[in-house]
Design a protein around this motif. Sequence first.
Motif, PDB file in Angstrom:
ATOM      1  N   SER A 381      23.464  40.053  66.484  1.00  0.00           N
ATOM      2  CA  SER A 381      23.401  40.663  67.813  1.00  0.00           C
ATOM      3  C   SER A 381      24.494  41.701  67.995  1.00  0.00           C
ATOM      4  CB  SER A 381      23.523  39.582  68.892  1.00  0.00           C
ATOM      5  OG  SER A 381      22.445  38.680  68.829  1.00  0.00           O
ATOM      6  N   VAL A 382      25.735  41.353  67.661  1.00  0.00           N
ATOM      7  CA  VAL A 382      26.848  42.285  67.844  1.00  0.00           C
ATOM      8  C   VAL A 382      26.659  43.521  66.977  1.00  0.00           C
ATOM      9  CG1 VAL A 382      29.329  42.590  67.477  1.00  0.00           C
ATOM     10  CG2 VAL A 382      28.483  40.500  68.531  1.00  0.00           C
ATOM     11  N   THR A 383      26.241  43.325  65.733  1.00  0.00           N
ATOM     12  CA  THR A 383      26.078  44.457  64.820  1.00  0.00           C
ATOM     13  C   THR A 383      24.988  45.405  65.301  1.00  0.00           C
ATOM     14  OG1 THR A 383      26.782  43.059  62.983  1.00  0.00           O
ATOM     15  CG2 THR A 383      25.664  45.105  62.426  1.00  0.00           C
ATOM     16  N   ILE A 384      23.843  44.865  65.666  1.00  0.00           N
ATOM     17  CA  ILE A 384      22.732  45.715  66.078  1.00  0.00           C
ATOM     18  C   ILE A 384      23.035  46.388  67.415  1.00  0.00           C
ATOM     19  CG2 ILE A 384      20.283  45.739  66.680  1.00  0.00           C
ATOM     20  CD1 ILE A 384      19.972  43.382  64.719  1.00  0.00           C
ATOM     21  N   LEU A 385      23.646  45.653  68.349  1.00  0.00           N
ATOM     22  CA  LEU A 385      24.042  46.267  69.624  1.00  0.00           C
ATOM     23  C   LEU A 385      25.034  47.403  69.381  1.00  0.00           C
ATOM     24  CD1 LEU A 385      24.452  43.095  71.856  1.00  0.00           C
ATOM     25  CD2 LEU A 385      22.765  44.908  72.192  1.00  0.00           C
ATOM     26  N   GLY A 386      25.961  47.213  68.445  1.00  0.00           N
ATOM     27  CA  GLY A 386      26.904  48.273  68.128  1.00  0.00           C
ATOM     28  C   GLY A 386      26.223  49.497  67.546  1.00  0.00           C
ATOM     29  N   ILE A 387      25.257  49.267  66.647  1.00  0.00           N
ATOM     30  CA  ILE A 387      24.518  50.387  66.056  1.00  0.00           C
ATOM     31  C   ILE A 387      23.732  51.138  67.129  1.00  0.00           C
ATOM     32  CG2 ILE A 387      22.605  50.962  64.506  1.00  0.00           C
ATOM     33  CD1 ILE A 387      23.524  48.604  62.740  1.00  0.00           C
ATOM     34  N   MET A 388      23.069  50.384  68.022  1.00  0.00           N
ATOM     35  CA  MET A 388      22.209  51.011  69.025  1.00  0.00           C
ATOM     36  C   MET A 388      23.011  51.687  70.120  1.00  0.00           C
ATOM     37  SD  MET A 388      19.148  48.237  69.544  1.00  0.00           S
ATOM     38  CE  MET A 388      20.295  47.051  70.234  1.00  0.00           C
ATOM     39  N   ALA A 389      24.060  51.021  70.621  1.00  0.00           N
ATOM     40  CA  ALA A 389      24.738  51.490  71.827  1.00  0.00           C
ATOM     41  C   ALA A 389      26.026  52.253  71.553  1.00  0.00           C
ATOM     42  CB  ALA A 389      25.034  50.299  72.734  1.00  0.00           C
ATOM     43  N   THR A 406      31.798  44.640  76.367  1.00  0.00           N
ATOM     44  CA  THR A 406      30.431  44.319  76.769  1.00  0.00           C
ATOM     45  C   THR A 406      29.575  43.943  75.569  1.00  0.00           C
ATOM     46  OG1 THR A 406      30.611  45.906  78.594  1.00  0.00           O
ATOM     47  CG2 THR A 406      28.401  45.180  77.997  1.00  0.00           C
ATOM     48  N   ILE A 407      29.692  44.708  74.487  1.00  0.00           N
ATOM     49  CA  ILE A 407      28.883  44.441  73.288  1.00  0.00           C
ATOM     50  C   ILE A 407      29.257  43.103  72.669  1.00  0.00           C
ATOM     51  CG2 ILE A 407      28.435  45.199  70.923  1.00  0.00           C
ATOM     52  CD1 ILE A 407      28.669  48.088  71.942  1.00  0.00           C
ATOM     53  N   THR A 408      30.542  42.852  72.489  1.00  0.00           N
ATOM     54  CA  THR A 408      30.953  41.606  71.838  1.00  0.00           C
ATOM     55  C   THR A 408      30.700  40.393  72.728  1.00  0.00           C
ATOM     56  OG1 THR A 408      33.216  42.050  72.603  1.00  0.00           O
ATOM     57  CG2 THR A 408      32.675  42.678  70.342  1.00  0.00           C
ATOM     58  N   ALA A 409      30.951  40.522  74.035  1.00  0.00           N
ATOM     59  CA  ALA A 409      30.705  39.390  74.943  1.00  0.00           C
ATOM     60  C   ALA A 409      29.214  39.097  75.055  1.00  0.00           C
ATOM     61  CB  ALA A 409      31.287  39.690  76.326  1.00  0.00           C
ATOM     62  N   GLY A 410      28.402  40.140  75.152  1.00  0.00           N
ATOM     63  CA  GLY A 410      26.957  39.936  75.211  1.00  0.00           C
ATOM     64  C   GLY A 410      26.439  39.276  73.954  1.00  0.00           C
ATOM     65  N   GLY A 411      26.993  39.664  72.809  1.00  0.00           N
ATOM     66  CA  GLY A 411      26.547  39.063  71.554  1.00  0.00           C
ATOM     67  C   GLY A 411      26.874  37.590  71.445  1.00  0.00           C
ATOM     68  N   THR A 412      27.978  37.156  72.078  1.00  0.00           N
ATOM     69  CA  THR A 412      28.370  35.747  71.967  1.00  0.00           C
ATOM     70  C   THR A 412      27.486  34.820  72.790  1.00  0.00           C
ATOM     71  OG1 THR A 412      29.953  35.895  73.809  1.00  0.00           O
ATOM     72  CG2 THR A 412      30.782  36.355  71.596  1.00  0.00           C
ATOM     73  N   LEU A 413      26.653  35.360  73.687  1.00  0.00           N
ATOM     74  CA  LEU A 413      25.775  34.495  74.476  1.00  0.00           C
ATOM     75  C   LEU A 413      24.812  33.712  73.599  1.00  0.00           C
ATOM     76  CD1 LEU A 413      24.920  36.878  77.463  1.00  0.00           C
ATOM     77  CD2 LEU A 413      26.333  34.814  77.552  1.00  0.00           C
ATOM     78  N   GLY A 414      24.629  34.185  72.366  1.00  0.00           N
ATOM     79  CA  GLY A 414      23.691  33.522  71.460  1.00  0.00           C
ATOM     80  C   GLY A 414      24.087  32.108  71.092  1.00  0.00           C
ATOM     81  N   ILE A 415      25.367  31.752  71.242  1.00  0.00           N
ATOM     82  CA  ILE A 415      25.760  30.392  70.888  1.00  0.00           C
ATOM     83  C   ILE A 415      25.605  29.429  72.050  1.00  0.00           C
ATOM     84  CG2 ILE A 415      27.374  31.239  69.163  1.00  0.00           C
ATOM     85  CD1 ILE A 415      29.634  30.349  71.045  1.00  0.00           C
ATOM     86  N   LEU A 416      25.264  29.948  73.251  1.00  0.00           N
ATOM     87  CA  LEU A 416      25.121  29.087  74.420  1.00  0.00           C
ATOM     88  C   LEU A 416      23.688  29.010  74.917  1.00  0.00           C
ATOM     89  CD1 LEU A 416      26.416  27.370  76.657  1.00  0.00           C
ATOM     90  CD2 LEU A 416      26.808  29.496  77.934  1.00  0.00           C
ATOM     91  N   ILE A 417      23.036  30.174  75.051  1.00  0.00           N
ATOM     92  CA  ILE A 417      21.684  30.196  75.608  1.00  0.00           C
ATOM     93  C   ILE A 417      20.705  29.622  74.580  1.00  0.00           C
ATOM     94  CG2 ILE A 417      19.826  31.698  76.429  1.00  0.00           C
ATOM     95  CD1 ILE A 417      21.920  33.563  77.539  1.00  0.00           C
TER      96      ILE A 417
END
Length: 827
Positions: A381-389, A406-417
């Motif tokens: 998630s973090v890698t692809i968000l970084g590439i895209m945004a 924003t990119i790194t925090a958004g990517g970390t949601l994957g371990i909770l949701i």
Amino acid sequence: MADEPNPEDLEIADELIAERRAEQPGETPEDMTAWQRPITAFIDVVNCRAGQIISLLMIPLIAVVVYEVISRNSFAILQDAGFEDLARSLGLGPTLWVYDTSRMLAGVLFMAAAGYGLMRGVHIRADFLYRAWKPKTQATVDALLYLFFFIPSMIFFTVVAAQFWWLAFSTGETMQIDSAWGPLLWPARTAMPVGGFLLLIQGIPEIFRAFHKMGKERERIFVRFLPIYLVALIWLVLAVFVPDIVPGGAWFSDVMSARPSLDKPTIGLIMLVAMFFVIFIGFPISFTLIFLAFVFGIWGANFKLTSLLMTLNTNSTMLNDQLMAVPLFVLMGIVMEQAGLMERLFASIQMIMARVRGALFIAVLVVSTIFAAATGIVGASVTILGIMAGATMSRSGYNVQLAAGTITAGGTLGILIPPSIMLIVMGPVLEVSVLDLFRAAFVPGALLASLYLIYTLGRCWLNPSLGPILSEEDQPVTSNRYGIEVVLISVGVLAVCRVFGWALGGAFAGTVPFAGLLVTLAALGIACLAYRNLNVLRIVAPIVILGQMAISAMAILGGEVSGAGLVVSAAWLLLMTVAGYLILPLYRADAAEKFFFSDLWDEFFQGLMPPTILISFALGSILLGFATPAEAAAMGAFGAILLSMAYRKFTWNGFRDCLIKSLEITVLIMFLVAASNFFGAQFSSLGTPKMMTEALLALDMSPYMVLILIMALVFLLGWPLEWVPIVLIVVPILLPTVIALDLPGFDSTYDMLVWFGILVAVNLQTAWLSPPVALSAYFLKGVVPNWDLKDIYLGMMQFMVIQLIGLILLFMFPQLVLWLPRVMAGG
């Protein structure tokens, strides 16, 4: 100061695989000692081929579970519609064999491929101290630990596992405790000695690589002592398993059976200190736990009990039906990421929000939240968000620190949701249902995503230069009535979701077979016609809006809702009234000229609908109790494969690569689960957790203060360690203390453990937002090299503070966690 990881070496398949081995199997350095090269290459190739073959077991695993889900639910639907005889004649209905077959396949996956995981360098290590050492020092420590930790422990493991397999084979032992089918156990147990042997022989190339890395001078010293080492090792193995045939065997047996001078809880404390010491040195954690459990188990009890605990815990991990979801959810996420759905969704949301300040922040957080529910893989998630945004944010003049955070925090949601891999692993540790953890994580996940969004948009409102409106060249072409476009799309999507919810809840059951599916498809068809044709839209839009208003009004006037439900219904009624007013321009004479749906909506639906439908089916079936997490994971993986085919991204080579990546992550997690279960069982048998609990409870502090100290410990450990060792090692040690706290305000200990599990999960997100580990920073730096690492860290720290605010809210208001599980359980 430790060297920073090279971003080019980071593997985005999973955040835990930080430094995958670069060379291909069979490749060896030219300057490696000549006699070591063919041995290294041969063993590498053997384990590589074994891993490739074993990864293919995911295909029958998915197939049998999907068959069970379709067969069982089709039978139920036909039975409800009065066609039970037809269902039976078609052979539909629940099966006896799928449950046992699927969990045995899943167990074989991680156990038999453990050697492949070591060959590829994917076993997790906490190299906090290790990275600071010089390469020769690292190699020397590696060689010593492999020789004195790994090789003996893997020999013990393999021999004991072989004895365990032979017992099942010779007696024809069947699975009877939790199985209605009762299959033979020895085929699945074959994976234990085979996997142990492959892991054992893979230690030889690892030793040779350490020899090569330490330099010729040190290598000669090690090689000189190898014959002595081999003789001592052979004697040790024979003295343990056949003491009667070797000199000193009887003496060694007496030593092993001697009672220790220290009491058992003290031995357990020494075991705990030794564990943290060796882990921080940087040796792979799984093997450290197995070795220490053997050594301290023999010291504190005896070899027979220790070996029994090892085999029983490994076997129970292999046959755990909840952990079976791990490889399937991982595969689902990797296949979806490969299909490019994330990029399409980000581009469409970026275009939709193009005229809003902080549009890219919104797009990043929305996409990361959706894909957290789809993949649960932070690194990807973090890698692809970084590439895209990243490039677009830089070009648009966005603040680097806020963008990186924003990119790194958004990517970390994957371990909770959900479907969070961490929650799947945590469920058996806490002895609570994974289903309840999934339900409990939804509100906290939404809370954190909302806090991130409020923070970024608030900063942009106070200081517009932080997230300016996108330039004209980055804005899409839309109609003159763009506001009406947004309103109609929102109303249409919400209406279809409501129909889908009714269908999922059984509102149309008992009429015709598959009525819910047919009604949902009809609603989608009507929505598509209205989207394409203005005249149809003019008819459908008021019907949908008035229908929604009527449903809300009747619910309010009929007294069907109260409290929060009443507020939601009133808000929905007001929203539909405003929507009805806003669409009035559709009926003007010039509407055909001034209104049309922009092309960006096509991209939006193609990017949003497939993953949304997949997530809804997978998670909805879990949350509503229609399927187990493992069944939903299999259906999700199957759906992701179909989506990949629909987007013409599916190739056999690409799919095989997805299987391999999924296998690597599965081995990494599941082998550590088995090792930590063995370590935890041995640690508990020594009585140390009870002693620690009594000591903590004896302190003159309130129960909540003790819990705050536990949370602080987890928070601090999240800086140098990943979530896997904390969940599997630290949490079981602390669990007896948490249970003994008997916190007030909870209906049961079970509710308290669900709440505690979510607190730990939110707390552990700091592992990706806090140095010195902070792998998210290196993933992002690797794809946006023009961003300074200092700015990335400062951005991450801002969101770590927001995360702590969210954690405090969950701590103060436990109902934020417990409300949804209670409602969905009918409480």
